[in-house]
Write a protein that holds these residues in place. Structure first.
Motif, PDB file in Angstrom:
ATOM      1  N   ARG A 140      68.737  21.355  25.955  1.00 52.16           N
ATOM      2  CA  ARG A 140      67.511  20.789  26.517  1.00 52.16           C
ATOM      3  C   ARG A 140      66.734  21.867  27.294  1.00 52.16           C
ATOM      4  O   ARG A 140      65.526  22.038  27.119  1.00 52.16           O
ATOM      5  CB  ARG A 140      67.909  19.644  27.460  1.00 52.16           C
ATOM      6  N   ILE A 141      67.462  22.605  28.120  1.00 48.31           N
ATOM      7  CA  ILE A 141      66.842  23.688  28.907  1.00 48.31           C
ATOM      8  C   ILE A 141      66.302  24.759  27.955  1.00 48.31           C
ATOM      9  O   ILE A 141      65.199  25.280  28.138  1.00 48.31           O
ATOM     10  CB  ILE A 141      67.878  24.311  29.863  1.00 48.31           C
ATOM     11  N   LEU A 142      67.100  25.074  26.926  1.00 44.81           N
ATOM     12  CA  LEU A 142      66.710  26.129  25.986  1.00 44.81           C
ATOM     13  C   LEU A 142      65.452  25.728  25.212  1.00 44.81           C
ATOM     14  O   LEU A 142      64.566  26.563  24.974  1.00 44.81           O
ATOM     15  CB  LEU A 142      67.869  26.408  25.017  1.00 44.81           C
ATOM     16  N   LEU A 143      65.349  24.451  24.840  1.00 45.26           N
ATOM     17  CA  LEU A 143      64.150  23.982  24.140  1.00 45.26           C
ATOM     18  C   LEU A 143      62.912  24.143  25.024  1.00 45.26           C
ATOM     19  O   LEU A 143      61.858  24.590  24.567  1.00 45.26           O
ATOM     20  CB  LEU A 143      64.298  22.511  23.730  1.00 45.26           C
ATOM     21  N   MET A 144      63.053  23.783  26.308  1.00 49.10           N
ATOM     22  CA  MET A 144      61.922  23.937  27.221  1.00 49.10           C
ATOM     23  C   MET A 144      61.551  25.412  27.353  1.00 49.10           C
ATOM     24  O   MET A 144      60.369  25.775  27.389  1.00 49.10           O
ATOM     25  CB  MET A 144      62.256  23.335  28.583  1.00 49.10           C
ATOM     26  N   ALA A 145      62.566  26.265  27.412  1.00 50.32           N
ATOM     27  CA  ALA A 145      62.300  27.702  27.517  1.00 50.32           C
ATOM     28  C   ALA A 145      61.593  28.206  26.257  1.00 50.32           C
ATOM     29  O   ALA A 145      60.711  29.074  26.333  1.00 50.32           O
ATOM     30  CB  ALA A 145      63.601  28.458  27.746  1.00 50.32           C
ATOM     31  N   GLY A 146      61.962  27.642  25.094  1.00 48.36           N
ATOM     32  CA  GLY A 146      61.293  28.018  23.853  1.00 48.36           C
ATOM     33  C   GLY A 146      59.824  27.623  23.866  1.00 48.36           C
ATOM     34  O   GLY A 146      58.950  28.388  23.440  1.00 48.36           O
ATOM     35  N   VAL A 147      59.538  26.418  24.367  1.00 51.81           N
ATOM     36  CA  VAL A 147      58.155  25.967  24.500  1.00 51.81           C
ATOM     37  C   VAL A 147      57.382  26.909  25.425  1.00 51.81           C
ATOM     38  O   VAL A 147      56.260  27.346  25.119  1.00 51.81           O
ATOM     39  CB  VAL A 147      58.117  24.521  25.045  1.00 51.81           C
ATOM     40  N   ALA A 148      58.000  27.252  26.560  1.00 52.51           N
ATOM     41  CA  ALA A 148      57.353  28.154  27.515  1.00 52.51           C
ATOM     42  C   ALA A 148      57.078  29.509  26.872  1.00 52.51           C
ATOM     43  O   ALA A 148      56.002  30.089  27.040  1.00 52.51           O
ATOM     44  CB  ALA A 148      58.229  28.323  28.759  1.00 52.51           C
ATOM     45  N   ALA A 149      58.051  30.007  26.116  1.00 50.92           N
ATOM     46  CA  ALA A 149      57.901  31.312  25.479  1.00 50.92           C
ATOM     47  C   ALA A 149      56.757  31.288  24.476  1.00 50.92           C
ATOM     48  O   ALA A 149      55.941  32.211  24.417  1.00 50.92           O
ATOM     49  CB  ALA A 149      59.205  31.707  24.795  1.00 50.92           C
ATOM     50  N   GLY A 150      56.696  30.225  23.673  1.00 46.83           N
ATOM     51  CA  GLY A 150      55.634  30.121  22.686  1.00 46.83           C
ATOM     52  C   GLY A 150      54.265  30.052  23.339  1.00 46.83           C
ATOM     53  O   GLY A 150      53.351  30.801  22.994  1.00 46.83           O
ATOM     54  N   PHE A 151      54.123  29.169  24.313  1.00 46.06           N
ATOM     55  CA  PHE A 151      52.833  28.983  24.973  1.00 46.06           C
ATOM     56  C   PHE A 151      52.412  30.246  25.721  1.00 46.06           C
ATOM     57  O   PHE A 151      51.279  30.714  25.594  1.00 46.06           O
ATOM     58  CB  PHE A 151      52.923  27.795  25.939  1.00 46.06           C
ATOM     59  N   LEU A 184      61.520  33.140  32.757  1.00 45.86           N
ATOM     60  CA  LEU A 184      62.045  34.361  32.128  1.00 45.86           C
ATOM     61  C   LEU A 184      61.659  34.417  30.656  1.00 45.86           C
ATOM     62  O   LEU A 184      61.222  35.454  30.145  1.00 45.86           O
ATOM     63  CB  LEU A 184      63.570  34.428  32.274  1.00 45.86           C
ATOM     64  N   ALA A 185      61.805  33.290  29.953  1.00 46.15           N
ATOM     65  CA  ALA A 185      61.502  33.267  28.523  1.00 46.15           C
ATOM     66  C   ALA A 185      60.025  33.543  28.285  1.00 46.15           C
ATOM     67  O   ALA A 185      59.649  34.319  27.392  1.00 46.15           O
ATOM     68  CB  ALA A 185      61.897  31.912  27.929  1.00 46.15           C
ATOM     69  N   SER A 186      59.168  32.926  29.087  1.00 42.47           N
ATOM     70  CA  SER A 186      57.735  33.100  28.923  1.00 42.47           C
ATOM     71  C   SER A 186      57.345  34.559  29.166  1.00 42.47           C
ATOM     72  O   SER A 186      56.539  35.145  28.440  1.00 42.47           O
ATOM     73  CB  SER A 186      57.030  32.158  29.904  1.00 42.47           C
ATOM     74  N   LEU A 187      57.931  35.131  30.208  1.00 40.08           N
ATOM     75  CA  LEU A 187      57.659  36.521  30.585  1.00 40.08           C
ATOM     76  C   LEU A 187      58.074  37.478  29.477  1.00 40.08           C
ATOM     77  O   LEU A 187      57.306  38.347  29.059  1.00 40.08           O
ATOM     78  CB  LEU A 187      58.490  36.806  31.835  1.00 40.08           C
ATOM     79  N   VAL A 188      59.298  37.317  28.996  1.00 39.52           N
ATOM     80  CA  VAL A 188      59.827  38.229  27.990  1.00 39.52           C
ATOM     81  C   VAL A 188      59.061  38.069  26.668  1.00 39.52           C
ATOM     82  O   VAL A 188      58.739  39.049  25.999  1.00 39.52           O
ATOM     83  CB  VAL A 188      61.340  38.006  27.799  1.00 39.52           C
ATOM     84  N   ALA A 189      58.734  36.819  26.323  1.00 38.17           N
ATOM     85  CA  ALA A 189      57.979  36.596  25.086  1.00 38.17           C
ATOM     86  C   ALA A 189      56.601  37.236  25.180  1.00 38.17           C
ATOM     87  O   ALA A 189      56.128  37.878  24.235  1.00 38.17           O
ATOM     88  CB  ALA A 189      57.857  35.094  24.814  1.00 38.17           C
ATOM     89  N   ASP A 190      55.943  37.082  26.334  1.00 39.97           N
ATOM     90  CA  ASP A 190      54.616  37.675  26.502  1.00 39.97           C
ATOM     91  C   ASP A 190      54.681  39.195  26.396  1.00 39.97           C
ATOM     92  O   ASP A 190      53.865  39.826  25.731  1.00 39.97           O
ATOM     93  CB  ASP A 190      54.038  37.241  27.850  1.00 39.97           C
ATOM     94  N   TRP A 191      55.668  39.786  27.062  1.00 43.38           N
ATOM     95  CA  TRP A 191      55.820  41.243  27.018  1.00 43.38           C
ATOM     96  C   TRP A 191      56.100  41.712  25.589  1.00 43.38           C
ATOM     97  O   TRP A 191      55.549  42.712  25.147  1.00 43.38           O
ATOM     98  CB  TRP A 191      56.934  41.703  27.948  1.00 43.38           C
ATOM     99  N   THR A 192      56.974  40.981  24.898  1.00 42.17           N
ATOM    100  CA  THR A 192      57.292  41.361  23.526  1.00 42.17           C
ATOM    101  C   THR A 192      56.036  41.321  22.665  1.00 42.17           C
ATOM    102  O   THR A 192      55.758  42.238  21.886  1.00 42.17           O
ATOM    103  CB  THR A 192      58.354  40.406  22.951  1.00 42.17           C
ATOM    104  N   CYS A 193      55.263  40.234  22.821  1.00 40.92           N
ATOM    105  CA  CYS A 193      54.045  40.084  22.026  1.00 40.92           C
ATOM    106  C   CYS A 193      53.089  41.246  22.299  1.00 40.92           C
ATOM    107  O   CYS A 193      52.537  41.843  21.380  1.00 40.92           O
ATOM    108  CB  CYS A 193      53.397  38.745  22.361  1.00 40.92           C
ATOM    109  N   ARG A 194      52.931  41.606  23.577  1.00 43.89           N
ATOM    110  CA  ARG A 194      52.041  42.725  23.934  1.00 43.89           C
ATOM    111  C   ARG A 194      52.601  44.050  23.427  1.00 43.89           C
ATOM    112  O   ARG A 194      51.854  44.957  23.053  1.00 43.89           O
ATOM    113  CB  ARG A 194      51.850  42.804  25.449  1.00 43.89           C
TER     114      ARG A 194
END
Lengths: 417, 417
Positions: A140-151, A184-194
């Motif tokens: 459940r937590i991981l799914l929310m983190a995935g949503v955060a990472a995507g957004f 953390l997920a959102s941050l890392v995903a954003d950095w990766t994308c950049r």
């Protein structure tokens, strides 16, 4: 008395799941944004693609119907899984929505990208969870983190991404148990994308200053009420139109045929291609685009209504994509018009509409206000927060996500607020 | 199908209560900030006043004991009333805490001002509610709005004021029912306070940029864990010392006598007057002050520990005031020291410590992150949010407010987060 505030081994295990997941989501976001740009430019060069929109939509609909499994559940399926884990999020959902969204944009449907980002993030998270066999509470937590990472990675607003994932599930209440993983997920995903070299659109808004101008405040409040009502109108139009499509065409995979024809009709009525697609890029210097609304460019007063109509038809017919970028477009266009009509700075009003209509339609006032500060700076933070909160207050209790739950009403009948 | 999203008459009635209440709170905040400045400067000119600290403390304690009624319940009484309306918030609480805080600062106790602001706001709200005979459900909202108004106007951070009032009540969950009233009250109170000509301290932090520097990120994460642990240490010290004082001196009104003597002793041990009082103003160009921590000034590495000790003794002994400005001081001093030790920008680390130790000790990560953006700009928003969220994660479940409830644990035993 003093205990270690974390379990080192368990935390490291968590990070070993979370960080790669976020990096994968960020990388897919980078590909998605690059591809979105490419298909949009391809459509600009081949405008006749629009006439294939009905056929393309039916093809995607058929693919979803025959081999998509439960993927068509989309954002709502994902939210239901987070509320109450059930049969799981299909891993193929990410690929389907990515492909489906690119088709929508290639053939000129009016749609966004947050649905794609969120579902792609959720299905990558689900795949990681399944592969590693983690328990239901952690999933459940991981799914929310995935949503955060995507957004966070698709919009380049990592703080807003994390807060959005927490805030969107329930109206009127935000729970913090996934705060750290989402951030953390959102941050890392954003950095990766950049890191893949993908940039995000910059909008320039002059700072109106921390000192209040009574007249401007009045205009902002009035505008914010309008943003709230238009956000509610968007959600209402989507729900109504979806029902109409469902009544007329019982089989969902055929609805895009009618939707595509209607979009083509709207295109001739509007007399401009500027309401097709995402609305961020234009194919002419004087095109009606999201960035143009922050300048002195000549935007028709009715642009917001056209975009609302184009988008509601596209998405209610079952085309894939998101609602959020069209909501930005609608809000910024309305803000631009109100700025001209009320004699207020158009760049400020466009910025306020940008985030406030989104806040109203998704019921996420804090994520929207924070997104505003991430995109436009904190100099106008007060106006941004005011617009999002007031618009949220005036948008009623039904947003665009039907799986969003109502925890606490926005106002109490009887006490007036 | 479409109903009016508000009740015009009830809303106007609400505004007719809320706006004057906020204006009164903002005006009292303005007086309070002006008086705080005046008594601090007066103490600088008459340093012998420190030797009267024990006597002054007992005098205030006796006044609270004999004529204060339930005022000594302070912030916790207010939070309990919001959780479950009971016997009510005494109207005199505001006057008592205002007077008591000024005494603390005139005689050199180390304390802050947010307790004062919050209690003053709450008691003004209670007075308005009582005078107008509003119902219990509305009074609860009004009390929260009073807290938001007090916090927002004293620190000049209206968005953070509103979010703080919503976030501080419960750990791990934020409820939105009072969002609009809290935001409006905080905004109007802040504007009123500024309209009286009262300014707030400005801190200058250079923008480190949106692009991540891996080494700097590592340093920020490490620092944030330290901020979280120090926030927890502060809360733990306050609770422990309060118990020790209570065991040694059963009658609360006499505890400041011992506390005052201990502060005088600490003053001689530290060899500087810079840990007395609020810590924002200095009486020498090279004084250790909050603004100095954002510059290249020479701040001792142990300044944070001294301030923690001075403040814990002062407040645990029963002197009136708040915890928040000392938490800012402790955090900024620790950030400054860590910046020097790790070779990171001291202004950035000071800003992160400023908000993150506060986030950790009060369990309000979002209000703190937003406050950071309001004070230091959104340019470093990511680092600010990261510091507040990580510090919150590492500060455990007991903050400085014992009436704060735990809704959702910060981490799950077993899953590691």
């Amino acid at each position: 008395m003093i205990r270690l505030p974390f379990q080192p081994v368990a935390t490291l295990k968590w990070l070993a799941v979370l960080l790669p997941m976020a990096a994968v989501v960020g990388s897919i976001s980078a590909f998605f944004l690059w591809a979105l740009d490419a298909v949009t430019r391809y459509r600009f060069d081949h405008p006749w693609l629009l006439y294939l929109l009905p056929v393309a939509g039916v093809a995607v609909g058929a693919a979803y119907h025959h081999i998509g499994g439960k993927s068509s559940g989309g954002n709502n399926l994902l939210m239901d899984e987070i509320h109450e884990p059930g049969a799981g999020v299909p891993r193929r959902m990410g690929a389907f929505v990515l492909f489906g969204t690119l088709v929508t944009h290639l053939f000129g449907g009016s749609a966004g990208r947050e649905g794609t980002a969120v579902q792609m993030g959720g299905s990558v998270a689900a795949a990681f969870g399944k592969a590693l066999g983690i328990d239901a509470a952690s999933l459940r937590i991981l799914l929310m983190a995935g949503v955060a990472a995507g957004f966070g990675s698709v919009f380049g607003t990592p703080i807003a991404g994390a807060v959005f994932a927490l805030e969107v599930l329930v109206i009127g209440r935000m729970q913090y148990d996934a705060l750290v993983p989402c951030f953390l997920a959102s941050l890392v995903a954003d950095w990766t994308c950049r890191a893949w070299g993908i940039g995000h659109t910059h909008y320039f808004v002059e700072i109106t200053g921390p000192d209040p101008h009574p007249l401007l405040i009045g205009k902002v409040l009035l505008g914010s009420v309008a943003f709230g009502l238009v956000g509610a109108l968007f959600a209402w139009s989507m729900h109504r139109l979806s029902k109409v499509f469902a009544r007329w065409i019982p089989r969902p995979e055929f609805r895009p045929a009618l939707g595509g024809v209607l979009v083509i009709g709207l295109f001739f009525l509007a007399g401009t291609p500027d309401y097709l697609g995402l609305g961020v890029l234009g194919n002419r210097p004087d095109a009606i685009t999201l960035p143009a609304m922050f300048t002195g460019a000549d935007i028709p007063y009715g642009a917001w209504a056209w975009k609302l109509l184009f988008t509601a038809v596209t998405l209610a017919a079952g085309f894939k994509g998101g609602e959020v970028t069209p909501l930005f477009f609608i809000g910024a266009a309305l803000g631009n018009a109100l700025g001209h009509l009320m004699g207020a700075p158009v760049d400020l009003l466009a910025a306020l509409g940008f985030v406030a209509v989104f806040a109203a339609a998704t019921n996420t006032p804090l994520a929207s206000a924070i997104m505003g500060m991430e995109l436009f700076g904190a100099g106008n933070g007060l106006y941004l927060a005011a617009a999002c909160i007031i618009a949220y207050r005036f948008s009623g209790h039904s947003g665009i996500y039907s799986s969003q739950r109502l925890a606490v009403p926005k106002f109490h009948v009887g006490s007036g607020d």
